[in-house]
Design an enzyme around this catalytic site. Structure first.
Site, PDB file in Angstrom:
ATOM      1  N   GLY A  59       0.843  -1.189   0.000  1.00 48.39           N
ATOM      2  CA  GLY A  59       0.000   0.000   0.000  1.00 48.39           C
ATOM      3  C   GLY A  59       0.872   1.230   0.000  1.00 48.39           C
ATOM      4  O   GLY A  59       2.064   1.153   0.323  1.00 48.39           O
ATOM      5  N   CYS A  86       5.350  -6.218   1.888  1.00 46.63           N
ATOM      6  CA  CYS A  86       5.765  -4.821   1.843  1.00 46.63           C
ATOM      7  C   CYS A  86       5.052  -4.003   2.923  1.00 46.63           C
ATOM      8  O   CYS A  86       5.349  -4.161   4.095  1.00 46.63           O
ATOM      9  CB  CYS A  86       5.561  -4.259   0.435  1.00 46.63           C
ATOM     10  N   TYR A  87       4.060  -3.192   2.562  1.00 45.53           N
ATOM     11  CA  TYR A  87       3.331  -2.460   3.608  1.00 45.53           C
ATOM     12  C   TYR A  87       2.723  -3.452   4.610  1.00 45.53           C
ATOM     13  O   TYR A  87       2.669  -3.181   5.813  1.00 45.53           O
ATOM     14  CB  TYR A  87       2.230  -1.601   2.968  1.00 45.53           C
ATOM     15  N   HIS A 173       8.347  -7.816  -3.143  1.00 41.94           N
ATOM     16  CA  HIS A 173       7.078  -8.190  -3.788  1.00 41.94           C
ATOM     17  C   HIS A 173       7.198  -9.545  -4.490  1.00 41.94           C
ATOM     18  O   HIS A 173       7.749  -9.611  -5.584  1.00 41.94           O
ATOM     19  CB  HIS A 173       6.677  -7.123  -4.805  1.00 41.94           C
ATOM     20  N   GLU A 175       4.785 -11.169  -5.801  1.00 42.72           N
ATOM     21  CA  GLU A 175       3.731 -11.332  -6.809  1.00 42.72           C
ATOM     22  C   GLU A 175       4.116 -10.831  -8.194  1.00 42.72           C
ATOM     23  O   GLU A 175       3.478 -11.178  -9.177  1.00 42.72           O
ATOM     24  CB  GLU A 175       2.444 -10.634  -6.335  1.00 42.72           C
ATOM     25  N   ASP A 231     -16.042 -14.061 -22.662  1.00 45.30           N
ATOM     26  CA  ASP A 231     -16.747 -14.001 -21.377  1.00 45.30           C
ATOM     27  C   ASP A 231     -18.212 -14.402 -21.503  1.00 45.30           C
ATOM     28  O   ASP A 231     -18.712 -15.256 -20.759  1.00 45.30           O
ATOM     29  CB  ASP A 231     -16.652 -12.603 -20.761  1.00 45.30           C
ATOM     30  N   LYS A 373      -9.582 -13.406 -16.157  1.00 41.67           N
ATOM     31  CA  LYS A 373      -9.721 -13.782 -17.569  1.00 41.67           C
ATOM     32  C   LYS A 373      -9.091 -15.147 -17.901  1.00 41.67           C
ATOM     33  O   LYS A 373      -9.690 -15.954 -18.606  1.00 41.67           O
ATOM     34  CB  LYS A 373      -9.052 -12.700 -18.423  1.00 41.67           C
TER      35      LYS A 373
END
Ligand code: XMP
Length: 517
Positions: A59, A86-87, A173, A175, A231, A373
Site C-alpha cells: 500500500g 511490503c506495507y 514483492h 507477486e 466471457d 480472464k
C-alpha cells in the site's frame, strides 16, 4: 458483495496497492481460491469464505502516518497464518510491537535476497540467495517479540521475518514477475504454512457453479446476450450446462463485427453447442444511427443505446424471462467496489457496452463474477468450447466503429475489415496470436500521397496496433518482428486498394489507451 464459500480459500486484505489483484491472481494460479477484501471488512464477511490464511497487501501509506490503514483485529484473533507483503510486513511489525522507520533511502528495483541460517518452510526448494523486486521507503528496524529475521539484503537486515505461529512478512514483492521465484514463495506459504491442497480447479468450479445456478434458476427462464467474446460465451455455456433449454441466447449483429465473425458465433452456439439462439441482424439500424456521427463518445453512446433497444425488443418477444446472464469478471467487480470507496484507486471507468436495460424486471446471474480472464478461458475449455473461441483476443462492444476515425460508413467498414483480416492472418501465421492481448488495424481519416506502378495514389492511412497486457489496465506495445510488420504492410497496401500507407502504433497504456477512440 456476496462471497463464494469454498472448501479452502485465502483472503487478501487490500491496503490500496495496485498489486492486490496480482497477488490474488498468483494465489489462484496455485489452485487456491482467493478473494480481495478491503482492510476494514468485518470478520463475518471473511468468515463466510472459510479462509485458511490471510495475505496483507502492499500500500502507498506509511504505518506511522496519522490515519494509515491498519490490519483489523480479526487478522490476529483468527489465529490463521498471515503473510504480510511490503506495507503488509510493516503493518505486522507496527501492530505487534516492533518499530518501522523511514529508510535512509528508497529501495526500488532488483535486489539479492539471502536466507539466514534458520530455514523457513516459506523457502522450501529455493536457493539460499535469489533475486527479488523491492519497492519501499520504510523499513522494519525492530521486530516484534517472538519474531526472527529469516532473510536479508544489503540494505534491509530484516527483509523477511516470521514467528512460530505462521505469521510472516516480506519486504519485497513476490507477486511481480521481476521476482522470478516469487510464485514459489507464495505457493510455499499456501501449501506448507496454510496447508492448502489446491482444490481450485476449472472442473471443480464448473461442478460447483452448475449446482449453484440450478438452485438459483429452478424452473425460471434465462436470457444471455452473446457478443462473440469469450466471457459471454463461457457464461452461456456454463448456464446451458446447468439449465439447458431454459436458456436462450440473443446475438445482435450490430454490423460492426470483424469479417466472418457473426457466422462463426452462430456456428459455434447453434450448430455445435445446440443452444437456443436468437440471431438479429441489426446492421441497417446501427449504421443508420451512426450516420454523420464523428465524436467518439457520441458513437459509443449511439451504439450502446441502440443495443439496449434491440435487446429489449427481442427479450420482449420471448415472453416471460426471469434472469439475465452476464459475463462480468472479477476485475470489473473489484473496480466497481473500488469506485464505492475501497482502498485501491480507480484507474479507468469501465465500459459496459450497452449497459443494462433500464427497467429490468429480471434478476442478474453472473457466474464468472469471481474469475480472472485466464481462469475464464480454462473454464471455457473444461466446458468444451472450441479453442478458437476460448483464446479469442478481446474485442470491444462498439466494435470496429471505435477503430474508424471519423464517420462510420459501409465503405470504410469494408476497408477496415480487409485490413484487420490481414493483420489477424499474419499474426496467426507468425504464431503470435495468443501471446498478444490484442492486435488489430485502425482506419484513420488521414490520406496521403503514394505511388503505385506509374500512378500517383491518394489513399487512407492505416495504423496497426498490437499490445501485450495482463488485464488491459496497462499495456505495452508489442515488439513485433520487423518481418511480420513488413508482411502486414505489404499485404495491406497491395490487397486493399483504398489504403496506401501503414504505420505501427508504438504507444503504451498509459498514456495511450488500447483502442483509438
Ligand atoms: P482501452 O481502450 O480503454 O481498452 O485501453 C481496454 C480494453 O477494453 C476494451 N474496450 C471495450 N470493451 N466495450 C467493451 O466491451 C467497450 O466499450 C470497450 N472499449 C474498450 C478494449 O478492447 C481493451 O481490451
Amino acid at each position: 458483495m456476496a462471497s463464494e464459500s469454498k472448501d479452502e480459500a485465502v483472503v487478501v486484505v487490500d491496503f490500496g496497492s495496485q498489486y492486490s489483484r496480482l497477488i490474488a491472481r498468483r494465489v489462484r494460479e496455485c489452485r487456491v481460491y482467493c478473494e480481495i477484501v478491503p482492510h476494514d471488512a468485518p470478520w463475518e464477511r471473511v468468515a463466510s469464505l472459510n479462509p485458511r490464511g490471510i495475505i496483507l497487501s502492499g500500500g502507498p501509506a506509511s504505518v506511522y502516518d496519522v490515519g494509515a490503514p491498519l490490519a483489523p483485529a480479526w487478522v490476529f484473533e483468527s489465529r490463521l497464518p498471515v503473510l504480510g507483503i511490503c506495507y503488509g510486513l510493516q503493518v505486522l511489525a507496527h501492530q505487534l510491537g516492533g518499530k518501522v522507520v523511514p529508510g535512509s533511502r528508497r529501495e526500488y528495483g532488483h535486489t539479492v535476497l539471502h536466507q539466514n541460517a534458520t530455514r523457513s518452510p516459506l523457502f522450501a526448494d529455493l536457493p539460499s540467495s535469489m533475486t527479488v523486486w523491492m519497492s519501499h521507503g520504510d523499513q522494519v528496524m525492530e521486530m516484534p517479540p517472538g519474531f526472527r529475521s529469516l532473510a536479508h539484503t544489503d540494505n534491509s537486515p530484516i527483509a523477511v521475518m516470521g514467528n512460530d505461529e505462521g505469521i510472516l512478512g516480506l519486504q519485497f514483492h513476490p507477486e511481480v514477475v521481476h521476482t522470478p521465484q516469487g510464485k514459489k514463495i507464495i505457493e510455499n506459504f499456501l501449501y506448507h504454512i496454510c496447508h492448502c491442497r489446491g482444490t481450485w480447479t476449472p472442473s471443480n468450479f464448473v461442478e460447483d457453479s452448475v449446482g449453484r445456478i440450478r438452485e438459483q434458476v429452478r424452473d425460471g427462464k434465462v436470457i444471455c446476450a452473446l457478443s462473440g467474446g469469450v466471457d459471454s460465451a463461457v457464461a452461456a455455456a456454463l448456464i446451458h450446462r446447468a439449465v439447458g433449454e431454459q436458456l436462450t441466447c440473443i446475438f445482435v449483429n450490430n454490423g460492426l463485427l470483424r469479417r466472418g465473425e457473426a457466422q462463426e458465433v452462430i456456428d459455434t452456439f447453434e450448430r455445435n453447442l445446440k443452444m437456443k439462439l436468437v440471431y438479429v441482424d441489426a446492421t441497417e439500424r446501427f449504421l443508420t444511427r451512426l450516420g454523420g456521427v464523428v465524436d467518439p463518445e457520441k458513437k459509443r453512446r449511439a451504439i450502446g443505446e441502440e443495443f439496449i433497444r434491440v435487446f429489449e425488443e427481442e427479450a420482449a418477444r420471448l415472453g416471460r424471462v426471469d434472469f439475465l446472464a452476464q459475463g462480468t469478471l472479477y476485475p470489473d467487480v473489484i473496480e466497481s467496489v473500488s469506485a464505492e470507496g475501497n482502498a485501491s484507486a480507480v484507474i479507468k471507468s469501465h465500459h459496459n457496452v450497452g449497459g443494462l436495460p433500464k427497467n429490468m424486471t429480471f434478476s442478474l446471474i453472473e457466474p464468472l463474477r469471481y474469475l480472472f480472464k485466464d481462469e475464464v478461458r480454462e473454464v471455457g475449455l473444461a466446458l468444451g468450447l472450441p479453442e478458437e473461441m476460448v483464446y479469442r483476443q478481446p474485442f470491444p462492444g462498439p466494435g470496429l466503429a471505435i477503430r474508424i476515425i471519423g464517420e462510420v460508413t459501409r465503405e470504410r467498414l469494408e476497408v477496415l475489415r480487409a485490413c484487420d483480416w490481414i493483420v489477424m492472418d499474419e499474426i496467426k501465421a507468425a504464431n503470435l496470436y495468443r501471446e498478444l492481448w490484442q492486435s488489430f488495424a485502425v482506419l484513420t481519416d488521414t490520406r496521403s500521397v503514394g505511388v503505385m506502378g506509374d500512378f500517383r495514389t491518394y489513399g487512407y492511412l492505416v495504423a496497426v496496433r498490437a499490445v501485450t497486457s495482463e488485464d488491459a489496465m496497462t499495456a505495452d506495445w508489442a515488439r513485433l518482428p520487423y518481418e511480420v510488420l513488413a508482411k502486414i504492410s505489404n499485404r495491406i497496401v497491395n490487397e486493399v486498394p483504398q489504403v496506401n500507407r501503414v504505420v505501427y502504433d508504438i504507444t503504451s497504456k498509459p498514456p495511450g489507451t488500447i483502442e483509438w477512440e
